[in-house]
Design an enzyme around this catalytic site. Structure first.
Site, short mmCIF file in Angstrom:
data_model
loop_
_atom_site.label_atom_id
_atom_site.label_comp_id
_atom_site.label_asym_id
_atom_site.label_seq_id
_atom_site.Cartn_x
_atom_site.Cartn_y
_atom_site.Cartn_z
CB SER A 40 -0.85 -0.02 1.27
OG SER A 40 -1.42 1.24 1.52
CE1 TYR A 59 -3.83 -2.87 5.53
CE2 TYR A 59 -3.32 -0.55 5.17
CZ TYR A 59 -3.63 -1.80 4.67
OH TYR A 59 -3.70 -1.99 3.31
CE LYS A 79 -1.43 -4.57 3.27
NZ LYS A 79 -1.73 -5.91 2.74
P1 NAD Z 1 -10.87 -7.09 1.24
O1 NAD Z 1 -11.03 -7.06 2.71
O2 NAD Z 1 -12.05 -6.82 0.39
O3 NAD Z 1 -10.23 -8.49 0.79
C1 NAD Z 1 -9.35 -9.21 1.60
C2 NAD Z 1 -9.86 -10.67 1.66
O4 NAD Z 1 -8.97 -11.44 2.47
C3 NAD Z 1 -11.25 -10.79 2.27
O5 NAD Z 1 -12.08 -11.52 1.41
C4 NAD Z 1 -11.02 -11.52 3.60
O6 NAD Z 1 -12.11 -12.35 3.93
C5 NAD Z 1 -9.74 -12.29 3.31
N1 NAD Z 1 -8.91 -12.61 4.47
C6 NAD Z 1 -8.46 -11.76 5.44
N2 NAD Z 1 -7.70 -12.43 6.33
C7 NAD Z 1 -7.65 -13.72 5.91
C8 NAD Z 1 -7.03 -14.89 6.41
N3 NAD Z 1 -6.31 -14.89 7.54
N4 NAD Z 1 -7.19 -16.06 5.74
C9 NAD Z 1 -7.93 -16.10 4.60
N5 NAD Z 1 -8.55 -15.02 4.09
C10 NAD Z 1 -8.41 -13.85 4.74
O7 NAD Z 1 -9.68 -6.07 0.89
P2 NAD Z 1 -9.22 -5.49 -0.53
O8 NAD Z 1 -9.61 -4.05 -0.56
O9 NAD Z 1 -9.62 -6.38 -1.63
O10 NAD Z 1 -7.65 -5.52 -0.32
C11 NAD Z 1 -6.85 -6.61 -0.74
C12 NAD Z 1 -5.44 -6.40 -0.25
O11 NAD Z 1 -4.94 -5.16 -0.75
C13 NAD Z 1 -5.31 -6.32 1.27
O12 NAD Z 1 -4.11 -6.97 1.65
C14 NAD Z 1 -5.22 -4.82 1.54
O13 NAD Z 1 -4.50 -4.54 2.71
C15 NAD Z 1 -4.46 -4.35 0.31
N6 NAD Z 1 -4.71 -2.93 0.01
C16 NAD Z 1 -6.01 -2.50 -0.14
C17 NAD Z 1 -6.26 -1.15 -0.39
C18 NAD Z 1 -7.67 -0.65 -0.52
O14 NAD Z 1 -7.87 0.56 -0.43
N7 NAD Z 1 -8.67 -1.49 -0.74
C19 NAD Z 1 -5.19 -0.25 -0.52
C20 NAD Z 1 -3.88 -0.73 -0.38
C21 NAD Z 1 -3.66 -2.09 -0.13
C1 UD1 Z 2 -6.77 5.21 3.95
C2 UD1 Z 2 -5.75 4.79 4.97
C3 UD1 Z 2 -4.62 4.07 4.26
C4 UD1 Z 2 -5.15 2.89 3.46
C5 UD1 Z 2 -6.23 3.38 2.51
C6 UD1 Z 2 -6.88 2.24 1.78
C7 UD1 Z 2 -5.93 6.36 6.86
C8 UD1 Z 2 -5.27 7.46 7.61
N1 UD1 Z 2 -5.30 5.94 5.72
O1 UD1 Z 2 -6.14 6.03 3.01
O2 UD1 Z 2 -3.65 3.63 5.18
O3 UD1 Z 2 -4.12 2.26 2.72
O4 UD1 Z 2 -7.24 4.08 3.25
O5 UD1 Z 2 -7.62 1.44 2.64
O6 UD1 Z 2 -6.96 5.86 7.25
N2 UD1 Z 2 -12.17 11.63 3.72
C9 UD1 Z 2 -13.17 12.50 4.08
N3 UD1 Z 2 -14.31 12.00 4.64
C10 UD1 Z 2 -14.51 10.67 4.82
C11 UD1 Z 2 -13.48 9.77 4.44
C12 UD1 Z 2 -12.32 10.29 3.91
O7 UD1 Z 2 -13.03 13.72 3.93
O8 UD1 Z 2 -15.56 10.28 5.34
C13 UD1 Z 2 -10.95 12.17 3.08
C14 UD1 Z 2 -9.66 11.85 3.82
O9 UD1 Z 2 -9.39 12.84 4.77
C15 UD1 Z 2 -8.65 11.80 2.67
C16 UD1 Z 2 -9.47 11.29 1.47
O10 UD1 Z 2 -10.83 11.56 1.82
O11 UD1 Z 2 -8.19 13.09 2.37
C17 UD1 Z 2 -9.29 9.82 1.20
O12 UD1 Z 2 -9.53 9.09 2.40
P1 UD1 Z 2 -9.61 7.48 2.41
O13 UD1 Z 2 -10.53 7.01 1.35
O14 UD1 Z 2 -9.89 7.06 3.81
O15 UD1 Z 2 -8.15 7.03 1.97
P2 UD1 Z 2 -6.72 7.42 2.59
O16 UD1 Z 2 -6.83 8.26 3.77
O17 UD1 Z 2 -5.88 7.89 1.47
#
Ligand code: NAD
Ligand code: UD1
Length: 330
Positions: free
Chosen positions: A124, A148, A152
């Site tokens: 991330s 979290y 990572k």
């Molecule tokens: P998500 O929660 O929708 O998907 C993760 C999946 O992993 C879920 O289906 C959950 O049931 C499964 N899971 C969690 N722990 C497990 C375990 N111990 N054993 C088996 N299954 C397990 O999340 P996502 O948004 O699809 O994210 C996928 C990956 O990308 C995650 O590692 C997340 O940290 C990373 N990531 C997501 C974002 C984002 O904004 N969505 C941003 C940066 C990184």
């Molecule tokens: C957040 C996490 C980041 C994670 C990412 C994806 C924090 C501090 N960071 O990123 O670690 O990898 O999600 O899961 O939580 N905002 C509003 N109102 C809301 C929600 C968000 O104004 O109700 C604003 C936030 O202040 C930010 C932007 O929208 O400026 C994006 O927020 P968000 O979607 O939560 O993502 P990140 O903060 O970038």
């Protein structure tokens, strides 16, 4: 070629599974459904006409995980499984360390045992902490502000150490920026239970009347309009990035940013959402959210140069598709 997708029922994993199946690859999913639902499997089948093999196992259960590797001839792993809620990770850090680290270590031990050497890992942009300059490049200093993010960063370190000890491993660390959007069919997407933490799921809940008002966390940032700037990327482009990483002929340990390279402020995103979906979002400016930074967007030139990565979807698409998914599923 059989690909093991951990967390394949989740938001990003399910979209990637569709791409893998459409590419003619076989897919095995392991997911304990802690943050997803089993009906995703049916939806994947509806979109692709193909079935996946599914194991409802926890990666922390080594015996069960081992049994998958024993039974299936896995060629490569795409590792999405993990817990991802920043706020929750602050209140229950041990659960995050246990789940994300133990799960990953078990997975890597199985890979080593069964001689599976290719892995793509979901990292991330959170590992960059508060960057001094923008856009963010892969060689920027790394730091984290919550458990979290630390999981990572720790997993990245584990992967680097593993590669150091055995450079026949082929590892791609993908640092995602802010994925939003949904599948064009309206069948796959993100709609968290309860009150969402992230911006797009919150906007959509206000649009569908489930929440009364969007709180904008701060309008005094050093950005174009004072609201926070992020790099939003369509989940379909993100999943495409995984396909490219899987097919990359260059082996070794590689780290790539996956974003669009463009910053968008909260107000710009809300305005775009209102315009393309013809809805009004009730909003108010409130104080800053702790831990938030002014701005964060990627330099994607490395992924472009080495993987041929180029985003195909616009901010308009992201807003339309996010809303379409939730309207279809309510
Ligand atoms: P998500 O929660 O929708 O998907 C993760 C999946 O992993 C879920 O289906 C959950 O049931 C499964 N899971 C969690 N722990 C497990 C375990 N111990 N054993 C088996 N299954 C397990 O999340 P996502 O948004 O699809 O994210 C996928 C990956 O990308 C995650 O590692 C997340 O940290 C990373 N990531 C997501 C974002 C984002 O904004 N969505 C941003 C940066 C990184
Ligand atoms: C957040 C996490 C980041 C994670 C990412 C994806 C924090 C501090 N960071 O990123 O670690 O990898 O999600 O899961 O939580 N905002 C509003 N109102 C809301 C929600 C968000 O104004 O109700 C604003 C936030 O202040 C930010 C932007 O929208 O400026 C994006 O927020 P968000 O979607 O939560 O993502 P990140 O903060 O970038």
């Amino acid at each position: 070629m059989k690909i093991l997708v951990t967390g394949g029922c989740g938001y990003i994993g399910s979209h990637t599974v569709v791409d893998l199946l459409n590419d003619g690859l076989e897919v095995v999913i392991v997911d304990n459904l802690v943050n997803s639902k089993r009906d995703v499997l049916e939806k994947i089948k509806k979109i692709t006409g193909k079935c996946v093999t599914f194991y409802e196992y926890d990666l922390c259960d080594m015996e069960k995980l081992d049994s998958i590797f024993k039974k299936e001839s896995i060629s490569a792993v795409i590792h999405f499984a993990g817990l991802k809620a920043v706020g929750e990770s602050v209140s229950i850090p041990l659960k995050y360390y246990q789940n994300n680290l133990t799960g990953t270590i078990n997975l890597l031990l199985c890979m080593q045992k069964y001689n599976v050497k290719k892995i793509i890992f979901s990292s991330s942009a959170t590992v960059y902490g508060n960057p001094k300059t923008l856009p963010i490049k892969e060689d920027f200093p790394l730091s984290t502000t919550n458990p979290y993010g630390t999981t990572k960063l720790m997993i990245e370190t584990i992967l680097k150490d593993l590669y150091q000890s055995d450079n026949s491993f082929d590892i791609a660390i993908l640092r995602y920026f802010n994925p939003i959007g949904a599948h064009k069919s309206g069948l796959l997407g993100e709609d968290p239970n309860g009150i969402p933490n992230n911006l797009m799921p919150y906007i959509v809940k206000v649009a569908t009347g489930k929440l009364p008002v969007l709180n904008i966390f701060g309008a005094d940032y050093k950005t174009v309009d004072g609201t926070g700037v992020r790099d939003y990327i369509h989940v379909l482009d993100l999943s495409y990035g995984h396909m490219l990483a899987l097919k990359n002929k260059k082996t070794g340990l590689k780290i790539y940013n996956l974003g669009t390279g463009k910053g968008t402020s909260v107000l710009e995103l809300v305005t775009m959402f209102e315009t393309v979906n013809k809805v009004k979002i009730n909003k108010k400016i409130v104080g800053r959210r702790e831990g938030d930074i002014d701005a964060c967007y990627a330099s994607c030139s490395l992924a472009e140069r080495e993987l041929g990565f180029k985003c195909r979807y616009t901010l308009e698409d992201m807003c339309l598709d996010s809303y379409n998914y939730v309207k279809n599923n309510n």
